[in-house]
Design a protein around this motif. Structure first.
Motif, PDB file in Angstrom:
ATOM      1  N   GLU A 116     -24.206  20.789   8.566  1.00 52.19           N
ATOM      2  CA  GLU A 116     -22.809  20.743   8.139  1.00 52.19           C
ATOM      3  C   GLU A 116     -21.921  21.283   9.260  1.00 52.19           C
ATOM      4  O   GLU A 116     -22.169  22.363   9.797  1.00 52.19           O
ATOM      5  CB  GLU A 116     -22.626  21.536   6.849  1.00 52.19           C
ATOM      6  N   ALA A 117     -20.877  20.528   9.605  1.00 56.03           N
ATOM      7  CA  ALA A 117     -20.047  20.848  10.777  1.00 56.03           C
ATOM      8  C   ALA A 117     -18.618  21.170  10.348  1.00 56.03           C
ATOM      9  O   ALA A 117     -18.394  21.770   9.297  1.00 56.03           O
ATOM     10  CB  ALA A 117     -20.111  19.693  11.774  1.00 56.03           C
ATOM     11  N   GLU A 118     -17.635  20.723  11.129  1.00 60.00           N
ATOM     12  CA  GLU A 118     -16.252  21.181  10.970  1.00 60.00           C
ATOM     13  C   GLU A 118     -15.638  20.742   9.642  1.00 60.00           C
ATOM     14  O   GLU A 118     -15.973  19.684   9.105  1.00 60.00           O
ATOM     15  CB  GLU A 118     -15.371  20.623  12.108  1.00 60.00           C
ATOM     16  N   ILE A 119     -14.728  21.547   9.159  1.00 55.87           N
ATOM     17  CA  ILE A 119     -13.934  21.190   7.988  1.00 55.87           C
ATOM     18  C   ILE A 119     -12.475  21.530   8.239  1.00 55.87           C
ATOM     19  O   ILE A 119     -12.145  22.376   9.079  1.00 55.87           O
ATOM     20  CB  ILE A 119     -14.402  21.896   6.694  1.00 55.87           C
ATOM     21  N   ALA A 120     -11.593  20.869   7.499  1.00 56.67           N
ATOM     22  CA  ALA A 120     -10.175  21.222   7.443  1.00 56.67           C
ATOM     23  C   ALA A 120      -9.679  20.835   6.054  1.00 56.67           C
ATOM     24  O   ALA A 120      -9.974  19.734   5.574  1.00 56.67           O
ATOM     25  CB  ALA A 120      -9.379  20.492   8.528  1.00 56.67           C
ATOM     26  N   GLN A 121      -8.951  21.729   5.427  1.00 61.08           N
ATOM     27  CA  GLN A 121      -8.484  21.464   4.066  1.00 61.08           C
ATOM     28  C   GLN A 121      -7.284  20.509   4.072  1.00 61.08           C
ATOM     29  O   GLN A 121      -6.424  20.582   4.949  1.00 61.08           O
ATOM     30  CB  GLN A 121      -8.087  22.767   3.373  1.00 61.08           C
TER      31      GLN A 121
END
Length: 446
Positions: free
Chosen positions: A350-355
């Protein structure tokens, strides 16, 4: 007052344009570990520009482990006046193959009323817009101003939350202006009122202990690259709808986006079918999207007649406003694990996230902004959605829930090719954006 500010903006624009070109020349690619010195050089150059007649206090903050330098500049609020935070970022996307550019990616040049170069629109124009507005007010705007220029937006702003926690008091503001979006078309001022989120995973499949002869073993032993291709194909149904379970959709701003115009702006080839269903606004602003960003596999020139043992891909989801990035990333990871064919061994990272985020457009700050941008552009503002993510918005909204958010364009438009080759800035709209932000500071004073 408006005429005086117009004259002031015209007076500072030549210098601001030269400063923008100087920033473009710095290859501040945050995704490149080898570019650390260039990132610092760009932060230092940005700080120096704000010291030159734009802000009364300027500092570079580099006290979050693993983070890039942040430029913080400001002017104190006169008594009884609000404080406005002006945001932009100095880091840029990688250029890809430089030979695909019409000229050097970091050599700015003007053609057809546009300024070409990596970062010209995304988002060094945002820095220049803030410079112009403050210089037009002689470094003493009628409201308090905090300028925050970060250097890792293009990699998801991973250290931003820690930075906000550490410097919360310095960043407190009543209104936030993010000059990091685009107008729906050149000449039409646009506020981005919805932002999609982001959830990335890296998936690796293994089918063999080692690569083996494709003639001797092919037909019975599965190769990893074919296995990966079949897995990636499960991300969409036959109509192009995203097939990952549990993702949400929401309603877009009521702005018409014609299909022929979208096809032209996206460069969709004749005969190629668009994905999904519904309006274009629903598909690209407030619906999910799944994209295979990259694949690690043997290159065609280096290919051998062998079954590939291991193959890897990076998969990205864009998430509708109202969805949750952590939950969506888990759903994507689960989908990749559950749909791997032929019993292949699979590892998902699991890598980058942004809401995602939806802007509340009610209140006096938005009314003031619509007046300012109408005066600058000679046209009414339209609300639009943003298909991309700006991690700073959700982070800042959580820290300052009472602040008003304005997501504006510093001159970018759909022809600006942000993140692509020949990125460019519409110079007439850049000048209008500089005037609009200058007028906005005056409007917010009242």
């Amino acid at each position: 007052m408006t005429d005086d500010l117009r004259h002031a903006v015209q007076k500072v624009l030549p210098g601001v344009r030269a400063d923008l070109e100087a920033l473009i020349r710095i290859p501040s690619v945050s995704a490149d570990p080898a570019a650390a010195e260039d990132l610092r050089r760009c932060a230092e150059q940005t700080a120096q520009l704000f010291r030159a007649g734009a802000a009364q206090k300027v500092e570079i903050l580099d006290d979050v482990p693993g983070g890039r330098p942040v430029v913080l500049a400001g002017c104190p609020a006169p008594p009884g006046r609000p404080t406005v935070l002006l945001y932009a970022h100095y880091d840029v996307q990688p250029t890809g193959d430089p030979d695909l550019w019409s000229s050097g990616p970091f050599e700015p040049h003007e053609s057809g009323g546009r300024l070409y170069g990596r970062g010209s629109a995304d988002d060094k124009a945002g820095i220049a817009t803030h410079l112009a507005a403050l210089r037009a007010h002689d470094g003493r705007p009628p409201v308090g101003v905090v300028v925050l220029i970060e250097g890792e937006e293009e990699i998801g702003s991973p250290a931003l939350g820690a930075f906000l926690d550490r410097h919360r008091d310095k960043l407190a503001a009543d209104v936030l202006v993010l000059a990091d979006s685009e107008n729906i078309e050149a000449g039409t001022p646009s506020f981005t009122t919805t932002l999609r989120g982001l959830a990335n995973c890296v998936v690796e499949v293994r089918t063999l202990a080692d690569a083996v002869h494709s003639g001797t073993y092919g037909g019975a032993a599965p190769d990893a690259l074919t296995t990966l291709c079949r897995l990636l194909a499960t991300l969409h149904d036959e109509h192009g709808h995203v097939a990952v379970n549990g993702l949400t959709t929401s309603r877009p701003p009521q702005t018409h986006y014609p299909i022929p115009r979208f096809r032209a702006e996206a460069g969709v080839l004749d005969g190629v079918t668009l994905l999904g269903s519904g309006t274009i606004a629903e598909r690209i602003w407030t619906g999910p999207a799944a994209t295979v960003l990259a694949i690690d596999a043997p290159s065609v020139p280096e290919a051998a007649n062998a079954l590939t043992a291991t193959a890897r891909a990076k998969v990205s989801l864009r998430l509708a406003p109202g969805d949750d990035a952590v939950r969506a990333r888990a759903a994507l990871a689960g989908h990749l694990r559950d749909h791997t064919p032929w019993g292949a061994h699979v590892e998902v990272t699991e890598a980058e996230i942004a809401q995602p985020y939806t802007v509340d457009t009610r209140g006096p700050a938005f009314a003031a902004a619509r007046r300012a941008y109408r005066q600058a552009y000679g046209a009414d503002v339209v609300d639009m959605g943003g298909g991309g993510a700006i991690p700073f918005v959700a982070e800042f909204a959580a820290a300052y829930p009472d602040a008003a958010f304005l997501i504006t364009s510093p001159g970018g438009d759909p022809a600006g090719r942000a993140h692509s080759t020949d990125e460019n800035l519409h110079l007439a709209d850049f000048e209008r954006a500089c005037l609009a932000e200058t007028l906005l500071l005056a409007e917010l004073a009242h």
